[in-house]
Design an enzyme around this catalytic site. Structure first.
Site, PDB file in Angstrom:
ATOM      1  N   PRO A   2     -25.336 -10.435 -34.240  1.00 16.39           N
ATOM      2  CA  PRO A   2     -26.396 -10.028 -35.176  1.00 16.39           C
ATOM      3  C   PRO A   2     -25.987  -8.943 -35.699  1.00 16.39           C
ATOM      4  O   PRO A   2     -25.441  -7.817 -35.068  1.00 16.39           O
ATOM      5  CB  PRO A   2     -27.439 -10.055 -34.380  1.00 16.39           C
ATOM      6  CG  PRO A   2     -27.468 -10.697 -33.098  1.00 16.39           C
ATOM      7  CD  PRO A   2     -25.766 -10.546 -32.855  1.00 16.39           C
ATOM      8  N   GLU A   3     -26.092  -8.744 -37.193  1.00 19.80           N
ATOM      9  CA  GLU A   3     -25.491  -7.439 -37.827  1.00 19.80           C
ATOM     10  C   GLU A   3     -27.081  -6.973 -38.325  1.00 19.80           C
ATOM     11  O   GLU A   3     -28.060  -7.418 -38.167  1.00 19.80           O
ATOM     12  CB  GLU A   3     -24.488  -8.047 -39.228  1.00 19.80           C
ATOM     13  CG  GLU A   3     -23.378  -8.462 -38.419  1.00 19.80           C
ATOM     14  CD  GLU A   3     -22.494  -7.370 -38.224  1.00 19.80           C
ATOM     15  OE1 GLU A   3     -22.654  -6.142 -38.371  1.00 19.80           O
ATOM     16  OE2 GLU A   3     -21.358  -7.710 -37.670  1.00 19.80           O
ATOM     17  N   HIS A  91     -31.549 -19.312 -20.380  1.00 21.03           N
ATOM     18  CA  HIS A  91     -31.242 -18.056 -20.951  1.00 21.03           C
ATOM     19  C   HIS A  91     -32.329 -17.226 -21.540  1.00 21.03           C
ATOM     20  O   HIS A  91     -32.183 -16.144 -21.996  1.00 21.03           O
ATOM     21  CB  HIS A  91     -30.141 -18.140 -22.108  1.00 21.03           C
ATOM     22  CG  HIS A  91     -29.083 -18.960 -21.574  1.00 21.03           C
ATOM     23  ND1 HIS A  91     -28.240 -18.665 -20.611  1.00 21.03           N
ATOM     24  CD2 HIS A  91     -28.507 -20.270 -21.971  1.00 21.03           C
ATOM     25  CE1 HIS A  91     -27.251 -19.258 -20.326  1.00 21.03           C
ATOM     26  NE2 HIS A  91     -27.294 -20.309 -21.081  1.00 21.03           N
TER      27      HIS A  91
END
Ligand SMILES: [Zn+2]
Length: 273
Positions: A2-3, A91
């Site tokens: 993720p940016e 997860h």
């Protein structure tokens, strides 16, 4: 990974539904992220009101009166708010239970982080992970004059100077490549050789590129799930990123690529000087 735009999209999604709500419980099923999740998270957060969700670089700050939960999504982390929580899957490592639903942190690769910063330790901005970050690209502190000053004396390429995060945070590989194209600057140009006018254009291009990506719901090549569970749509309609050999959208010349400090760089040799 993720940016900044993706993280900002997550922030906006969560900011919509969580501030003002009280945490009922915190469940840590797997504390082994990049650093251990505090074992006493439940004791710290139960009964506390989440005041706001802020972002600094790619960190999210969930603010409470007595401190802040500092979160980094790492390579594959995501938040999902579920009004009716499903049974957790493998997860899904941390849940924050609110009266109106569950905020679930999922991270298959576990490079993310979730750390508590107590207000007694001072402002969260002074946390070691945050204190050294460059300016926010979408803040008024970032402009061409600042970029010009910060790049004087820097002999690394302008692209490396952007990626380092020391001048401005959150300009990752995609956004550096796209911004340099929009500004007409060759990525290999030494940073100190980019003049005042070009710094103005570059700062404007960075703001515009990031804003476009945020408006389009964030962008990432994989693993990104927005806070409401919908997949983030990349496809910023990139000018150059990932388009080696394809015609430049402006001049039609083939987009070129090269390696710069282990990262792929894409540019148009005709449009970028
Ligand atoms: Zn071109």
């Amino acid at each position: 990974m993720p940016e900044l735009p993706e993280v900002e999209v997550v922030r906006r999604g969560l900011q919509h539904s969580l501030p003002g709500r009280t945490v009922r419980a915190a469940q840590v099923r797997e504390p082994r992220l990049r650093w251990p999740v505090p074992e006493d998270l439940d004791a710290r957060l139960s009964g506390r009101v989440l005041r706001s969700i802020e972002r600094r670089g790619k960190y999210l700050l969930l603010r409470f009166d007595h401190g802040a939960l500092i979160v980094h999504l790492g390579m594959s982390g995501s938040f999902r708010f579920e009004p009716l929580a499903r049974p957790p899957s493998r997860h899904d490592h941390v849940d924050l239970l609110f009266e109106h639903g569950t905020l679930r942190y999922r991270d298959p690769r576990r490079f993310g982080a979730m750390l508590w910063h107590d207000a007694a330790q001072g402002p969260a901005a002074a946390h070691p992970l945050l204190a050294g970050l460059g300016v926010e690209p979408l803040s008024s502190a970032f402009d061409g004059a600042m970029l010009y000053r910060a790049t004087r004396g820097r002999r690394v390429s302008i692209k490396q100077a952007l990626l380092s995060g020391a001048i401005v945070v959150g300009v990752g590989n995609i956004y550096a490549s796209e911004s340099l194209f929009r500004a007409g600057i060759r990525p290999t140009t030494p940073a100190h050789r980019v003049g005042r006018g070009r710094c103005e254009r570059l700062a404007e291009a960075i703001r515009a590129t990031l804003s476009d990506a945020i408006a389009r719901g964030g962008s990432s090549l994989r693993d990104f799930v927005a806070s409401d569970g919908a997949s983030g749509c990349f496809q910023l309609d990139c000018y150059v990123y990932g388009r080696a050999g394809e015609p430049c959208r402006v001049c039609g010349e083939p987009v070129r690529s090269l390696r710069q400090t282990q990262r792929s760089t894409f540019f148009c040799a005709h449009c970028q000087r």
